[in-house]
Design a protein around this motif. Structure first.
Motif, mmCIF file in Angstrom:
data_model
loop_
_atom_site.group_PDB
_atom_site.id
_atom_site.type_symbol
_atom_site.label_atom_id
_atom_site.label_comp_id
_atom_site.label_asym_id
_atom_site.label_seq_id
_atom_site.Cartn_x
_atom_site.Cartn_y
_atom_site.Cartn_z
ATOM 1 N N HIS A 145 0.836 -1.212 0.000
ATOM 2 C CA HIS A 145 0.000 0.000 0.000
ATOM 3 C C HIS A 145 0.864 1.253 0.000
ATOM 4 N N GLU A 146 1.874 1.272 0.843
ATOM 5 C CA GLU A 146 2.701 2.473 0.986
ATOM 6 C C GLU A 146 3.442 2.797 -0.310
ATOM 7 N N ALA A 147 4.036 1.782 -0.955
ATOM 8 C CA ALA A 147 4.775 2.015 -2.196
ATOM 9 C C ALA A 147 3.838 2.433 -3.319
ATOM 10 N N SER A 148 2.682 1.788 -3.385
ATOM 11 C CA SER A 148 1.721 2.110 -4.437
ATOM 12 C C SER A 148 1.146 3.506 -4.251
ATOM 13 N N ALA A 149 0.834 3.858 -3.028
ATOM 14 C CA ALA A 149 0.302 5.191 -2.741
ATOM 15 C C ALA A 149 1.350 6.265 -2.993
ATOM 16 N N LEU A 150 2.623 5.938 -2.772
ATOM 17 C CA LEU A 150 3.686 6.908 -3.036
ATOM 18 C C LEU A 150 3.786 7.205 -4.529
ATOM 19 N N ILE A 151 3.766 6.165 -5.347
ATOM 20 C CA ILE A 151 3.818 6.385 -6.796
ATOM 21 C C ILE A 151 2.613 7.209 -7.243
ATOM 22 N N ALA A 152 1.440 6.875 -6.720
ATOM 23 C CA ALA A 152 0.242 7.646 -7.057
ATOM 24 C C ALA A 152 0.386 9.096 -6.619
ATOM 25 N N GLY A 153 0.950 9.300 -5.439
ATOM 26 C CA GLY A 153 1.126 10.663 -4.945
ATOM 27 C C GLY A 153 2.036 11.494 -5.817
ATOM 28 N N GLN A 154 3.049 10.857 -6.404
ATOM 29 C CA GLN A 154 3.951 11.594 -7.293
ATOM 30 C C GLN A 154 3.210 12.080 -8.544
ATOM 31 N N SER A 155 2.371 11.212 -9.109
ATOM 32 C CA SER A 155 1.633 11.600 -10.315
ATOM 33 C C SER A 155 0.602 12.680 -10.010
ATOM 34 N N VAL A 156 -0.104 12.534 -8.898
ATOM 35 C CA VAL A 156 -1.105 13.539 -8.520
ATOM 36 C C VAL A 156 -0.428 14.886 -8.271
ATOM 37 N N ALA A 157 0.700 14.878 -7.577
ATOM 38 C CA ALA A 157 1.413 16.137 -7.308
ATOM 39 C C ALA A 157 1.929 16.763 -8.598
ATOM 40 N N GLY A 158 2.386 15.934 -9.527
ATOM 41 C CA GLY A 158 2.815 16.457 -10.818
ATOM 42 C C GLY A 158 1.675 17.125 -11.548
ATOM 43 N N ALA A 159 0.493 16.501 -11.517
ATOM 44 C CA ALA A 159 -0.687 17.086 -12.156
ATOM 45 C C ALA A 159 -1.059 18.410 -11.507
ATOM 46 N N GLU A 160 -1.007 18.455 -10.189
ATOM 47 C CA GLU A 160 -1.325 19.700 -9.477
ATOM 48 C C GLU A 160 -0.356 20.814 -9.848
ATOM 49 N N ALA A 161 0.930 20.491 -9.926
ATOM 50 C CA ALA A 161 1.941 21.505 -10.254
ATOM 51 C C ALA A 161 1.722 22.073 -11.646
ATOM 52 N N VAL A 162 1.376 21.215 -12.582
ATOM 53 C CA VAL A 162 1.133 21.668 -13.955
ATOM 54 C C VAL A 162 -0.137 22.520 -14.014
ATOM 55 N N TRP A 163 -1.192 22.062 -13.355
ATOM 56 C CA TRP A 163 -2.456 22.802 -13.393
ATOM 57 C C TRP A 163 -2.314 24.185 -12.752
ATOM 58 N N ARG A 164 -1.576 24.260 -11.664
ATOM 59 C CA ARG A 164 -1.439 25.525 -10.930
ATOM 60 C C ARG A 164 -0.374 26.445 -11.502
ATOM 61 N N GLY A 165 0.302 25.993 -12.553
ATOM 62 C CA GLY A 165 1.323 26.822 -13.170
ATOM 63 C C GLY A 165 2.644 26.837 -12.449
ATOM 64 N N GLU A 166 2.848 25.919 -11.516
ATOM 65 C CA GLU A 166 4.134 25.839 -10.811
ATOM 66 C C GLU A 166 5.200 25.213 -11.705
#
Length: 387
Positions: free
Chosen positions: A91-112
């Motif tokens: 769970h921890e490893a899978s959630a970490l990979i998911a968190g990286q993709s979600v954070a990448g999407a947030e950074a792109v959407w917010r213009g960071e």
């Protein structure tokens, strides 16, 4: 997006999805100095509320349970199978990979950031209620769902993994805000036996799912022709606010689990095309993910290093020798010899492999052309486009 702990996504020594491919990719990125040309950022694991954007509560609970006690996995929810054996910390490893993709999407959407890359991601087979095809949490779907939650109204997902992007298609099957495009080996000959051209979306989203099912043996020219005969027109029609792409390296002719014959040079050409399309169709907002790829020394690190370099606007010349320091790292980790250059030698006059443009004419005897035409006939009229 990088955190060394993503290499904890490890199904065991006999499993083809060896996490050394991630470590070697990051090693090659560093050997070229690309980590100094862009921000390298780690993100927190995806939490319960984020995972629930796509995955069912009972499934997340099941992953947590087998993560704590792998011996309890009995195949329920796809966990504890040959494809997805349970392991401590799943769970921890899978959630970490998911968190990286979600954070990448947030950074792109917010213009960071203009572009974001998570080559540990692209786990596109996981379903809302089950693991499948080496994938536990579907980070691509979670990233898209987060973009929608933040207000995106048009998101395009382009998947060039050799396997059909079935989990992402399923997650947004009836959502007209998301266009999913998958180019893959024909379902007659490869897992997951889905991705037929007739799969075009649910009743509320007809024409939002696009599948190009390519015959086994398709090489550079056919693969590039299929991409350019479908993807650019569809993206120009949609004008997505964000482009999410999945770059599984298992289309390669050396990959042991599939039957296409694509070179590293063609993979790089599609990466460049996706970058250009992000700028021309999506205001430059681009989230690029990894995916499959089981030639873990010869192919995956070079392919995804090219992806990182392109996203960093610091492309690596394919004729560049692979740094000696990385070749030493490869031997130390795997006892295998590393490839010598960043190309498979398929360049044409110093350029990426060539292909015939769709406008050059349809060959009714060509199986790739038959596949492309089947897709265009199935989808384009639903979107008001000419076939």
């Amino acid at each position: 997006m990088w955190d060394e702990a993503v290499t904890g996504y490890d199904f065991g020594p006999s499993h083809p999805m060896d996490p050394v491919r991630l470590a070697l990719t990051m090693g090659l990125v560093r050997a070229f100095g690309l980590d100094r040309e862009m921000e390298v950022r780690a993100a927190r694991p995806a939490g319960e509320s984020t995972l629930r954007l796509v995955h069912r509560e009972d499934y997340v609970a099941a992953v947590r349970a087998v993560s704590a006690d792998p011996g309890a996995a009995d195949g329920s929810y796809g966990l504890g199978t040959v494809d997805d054996p349970a392991f401590p910390g799943m769970h921890e490893a899978s959630a970490l990979i998911a968190g990286q993709s979600v954070a990448g999407a947030e950074a792109v959407w917010r213009g960071e950031a203009g572009h974001a890359v998570n080559f540990a991601g692209g786990l596109h087979h996981a379903m809302p209620g089950g693991a499948a095809g080496f994938c536990v949490y579907n980070d691509a779907s979670l990233a898209i769902a987060r973009l929608l939650e933040l207000g995106a109204e048009r998101v395009a997902y382009v998947d060039v993994d050799v396997h059909h992007g079935d989990g992402v298609q399923a997650a947004f099957w009836d959502d007209p805000r998301v266009l999913t495009i998958s180019l893959h080996e024909h379902p007659r000959t490869l897992f997951p036996q889905t991705g037929w051209p007739e799969e075009t979306g649910g009743p509320a989203a007809e024409g939002s799912a696009v599948n190009v099912a390519l015959p086994a043996g398709t090489g550079d020219e056919g693969w590039l022709r299929a991409f350019h005969a479908t993807v650019p027109e569809l993206l120009a029609d949609l004008r997505p606010q964000v482009l999410v792409t999945q770059h599984g390296a298992d289309t390669h002719f050396e990959d042991p689990l599939a039957h296409l014959a694509v070179s590293l040079d063609a993979q790089r050409a599609v990466q460049e095309a996706c970058h250009e399309l992000a700028h021309s169709c999506a205001d430059g907002r681009w989230l690029a993910l990894g995916g499959g790829g089981y030639a873990v020394v010869d192919v995956v690190p070079r392919s995804w290093t090219h992806l990182v370099a392109i996203a960093a606007h610091r492309p690596v010349d394919p004729h560049t020798p692979v740094p000696a320091s990385w070749r030493d790292e490869v031997y130390a980790r795997t006892r295998q010899l590393a490839p010598g250059r960043m190309t498979d030698g398929r360049m044409t006059d110093g350029r990426s492999p060539s292909w015939r443009d769709w406008d050059a004419g349809y060959d009714p005897a060509d199986r790739t052309d038959q596949a492309v035409l089947a897709t265009r006939r199935a989808v384009f009229p639903l979107r008001g486009m000419l076939t």
